[in-house]
Design an enzyme around this catalytic site. Sequence first.
Site, PDB file in Angstrom:
ATOM      1  N   GLY A  87      58.575  87.725  38.142  1.00  0.00           N
ATOM      2  CA  GLY A  87      59.382  88.802  38.711  1.00  0.00           C
ATOM      3  C   GLY A  87      60.622  89.101  37.880  1.00  0.00           C
ATOM      4  N   PHE A  88      61.173  88.071  37.256  1.00  0.00           N
ATOM      5  CA  PHE A  88      62.431  88.280  36.538  1.00  0.00           C
ATOM      6  C   PHE A  88      62.499  87.429  35.282  1.00  0.00           C
ATOM      7  CE2 PHE A  88      63.024  88.874  41.064  1.00  0.00           C
ATOM      8  CZ  PHE A  88      63.557  90.161  41.106  1.00  0.00           C
ATOM      9  N   GLY A  89      63.213  87.940  34.298  1.00  0.00           N
ATOM     10  CA  GLY A  89      63.498  87.132  33.113  1.00  0.00           C
ATOM     11  C   GLY A  89      64.686  86.226  33.403  1.00  0.00           C
ATOM     12  N   GLY A  90      64.908  85.276  32.536  1.00  0.00           N
ATOM     13  CA  GLY A  90      66.122  84.452  32.620  1.00  0.00           C
ATOM     14  C   GLY A  90      66.130  83.388  33.695  1.00  0.00           C
TER      15      GLY A  90
ATOM     16  N   HIS B 278      54.902  90.403  23.995  1.00  0.00           N
ATOM     17  CA  HIS B 278      54.543  90.234  25.409  1.00  0.00           C
ATOM     18  C   HIS B 278      55.209  91.336  26.240  1.00  0.00           C
ATOM     19  CE1 HIS B 278      53.387  87.596  28.836  1.00  0.00           C
ATOM     20  NE2 HIS B 278      54.505  88.022  29.398  1.00  0.00           N
TER      21      HIS B 278
ATOM     22  N   MET C  95      51.450  92.017  36.401  1.00  0.00           N
ATOM     23  CA  MET C  95      51.905  91.433  37.672  1.00  0.00           C
ATOM     24  C   MET C  95      51.857  92.535  38.718  1.00  0.00           C
ATOM     25  SD  MET C  95      54.990  89.230  36.030  1.00  0.00           S
ATOM     26  CE  MET C  95      54.936  90.228  34.537  1.00  0.00           C
TER      27      MET C  95
ATOM     28  N   MET D 176      55.221  95.133  36.093  1.00  0.00           N
ATOM     29  CA  MET D 176      55.494  94.731  37.484  1.00  0.00           C
ATOM     30  C   MET D 176      55.479  95.950  38.393  1.00  0.00           C
ATOM     31  SD  MET D 176      58.573  92.021  36.934  1.00  0.00           S
ATOM     32  CE  MET D 176      58.576  90.851  35.555  1.00  0.00           C
TER      33      MET D 176
ATOM     34  N   ASP E 103      54.605  80.872  30.170  1.00  0.00           N
ATOM     35  CA  ASP E 103      55.529  82.004  30.321  1.00  0.00           C
ATOM     36  C   ASP E 103      56.584  81.711  31.382  1.00  0.00           C
ATOM     37  OD1 ASP E 103      56.713  84.493  30.487  1.00  0.00           O
ATOM     38  OD2 ASP E 103      54.947  85.519  31.308  1.00  0.00           O
ATOM     39  N   GLY E 104      57.850  81.737  30.965  1.00  0.00           N
ATOM     40  CA  GLY E 104      58.957  81.617  31.916  1.00  0.00           C
ATOM     41  C   GLY E 104      59.887  80.460  31.576  1.00  0.00           C
ATOM     42  N   GLY E 105      61.130  80.799  31.226  1.00  0.00           N
ATOM     43  CA  GLY E 105      62.131  79.765  30.973  1.00  0.00           C
ATOM     44  C   GLY E 105      61.880  78.954  29.709  1.00  0.00           C
TER      45      GLY E 105
ATOM     46  N   GLY F 163      61.656  85.288  26.641  1.00  0.00           N
ATOM     47  CA  GLY F 163      62.403  86.534  26.764  1.00  0.00           C
ATOM     48  C   GLY F 163      63.885  86.294  26.550  1.00  0.00           C
TER      49      GLY F 163
ATOM     50  N   SER G 143      59.045  88.228  24.904  1.00  0.00           N
ATOM     51  CA  SER G 143      58.869  89.129  26.042  1.00  0.00           C
ATOM     52  C   SER G 143      59.942  90.198  25.995  1.00  0.00           C
ATOM     53  CB  SER G 143      58.997  88.349  27.354  1.00  0.00           C
ATOM     54  OG  SER G 143      59.304  89.250  28.396  1.00  0.00           O
TER      55      SER G 143
ATOM     56  N   MET H 198      52.234  80.205  34.514  1.00  0.00           N
ATOM     57  CA  MET H 198      53.613  80.621  34.770  1.00  0.00           C
ATOM     58  C   MET H 198      54.472  79.374  34.971  1.00  0.00           C
ATOM     59  SD  MET H 198      53.713  83.886  34.582  1.00  0.00           S
ATOM     60  CE  MET H 198      55.487  83.944  34.895  1.00  0.00           C
TER      61      MET H 198
ATOM     62  N   HIS I 186      50.852  91.525  30.322  1.00  0.00           N
ATOM     63  CA  HIS I 186      50.823  90.621  31.473  1.00  0.00           C
ATOM     64  C   HIS I 186      50.977  91.462  32.745  1.00  0.00           C
ATOM     65  CE1 HIS I 186      53.236  87.156  33.654  1.00  0.00           C
ATOM     66  NE2 HIS I 186      52.126  87.471  34.284  1.00  0.00           N
TER      67      HIS I 186
ATOM     68  N   ASP J  33      55.682  92.838  30.119  1.00  0.00           N
ATOM     69  CA  ASP J  33      55.587  92.460  31.530  1.00  0.00           C
ATOM     70  C   ASP J  33      55.502  93.683  32.422  1.00  0.00           C
ATOM     71  OD1 ASP J  33      55.801  89.518  31.559  1.00  0.00           O
ATOM     72  OD2 ASP J  33      57.662  89.919  30.484  1.00  0.00           O
TER      73      ASP J  33
END
Length: 227
Positions: free
Chosen positions: A147-150, A38, A73, A42, A180-182, A202, A13, A142, A71, A40
């Site tokens: 909304g946010f990376g990390g 990927h 959002m 938003m 997707d995410g973490g 990401g 990402s 998800m 993606h 993102d």
Amino acid sequence: MDNPSGRSQLCPSLLSANFARLESDVKAVELGGAGAIHLDVMDGHFVPNLTIGPAIVKAVDRITSLPLDVHLMIEQPDRFLQSFRDAGADWISVHWETVPHLHRTVTRIRELGASPGVVLNPATPLSFLRDILEYVDFVLLMSVNPGFGGQAFIPAILSKVGELKDILSKRGLKTRIEVDGGVDLENAADLVRAGADVLVAGNAIFGKGDPAENARDILRRMREVER
Ligand code: DX5
Ligand code: ZN
């Protein structure tokens, strides 16, 4: 959504990439074995953050031949499908939570020549997918609130992946599962073992160190459980 290898894929990402040197970050993850890029999108409404639009997607399309996984959002994503497709999006996913006429939206994505996907937030149940599964090429689960990376991976998503895999096999569907995410070195193997086909990462790739090496390390974990 071609995947000739039939193996699971890693999609870096760009949210956590360095936007001042996107080209070298994209080239690095290509070398690291990325299966797609990927992106993102938003809008500051559906999610509390603003990111990129079609102009950046187009710029990335010029520097890579990898598929672009876009993606969305954003509220009312139908308004932008054509623009993102024109910009080079190959896979386009919309959130279940944003679309009142989901069948119409995914049909439109396919008519535009892209692979349609539907995304579920962590608290949106799998049962809401029942009547749309056969119309999408992939489901994106998800594993953080978008909304946010990390952000930290929500562990309950692991069993959600397994449940979705069971539903798909019972119905004889080839729909792919993306998470997707973490995603990181710690959970990548478990996710593939549970049935994930595509992992987005990401922060674990661009957060520190060399993105090519980071991608290679995660892919190695993914491959280990495939053997
Ligand atoms: C979150 C985005 C993700 C994010 C993943 O809203 O959809 O794609 O960039 O980043 P990490 O891997 O850092 O959670
Ligand atoms: Zn994403």
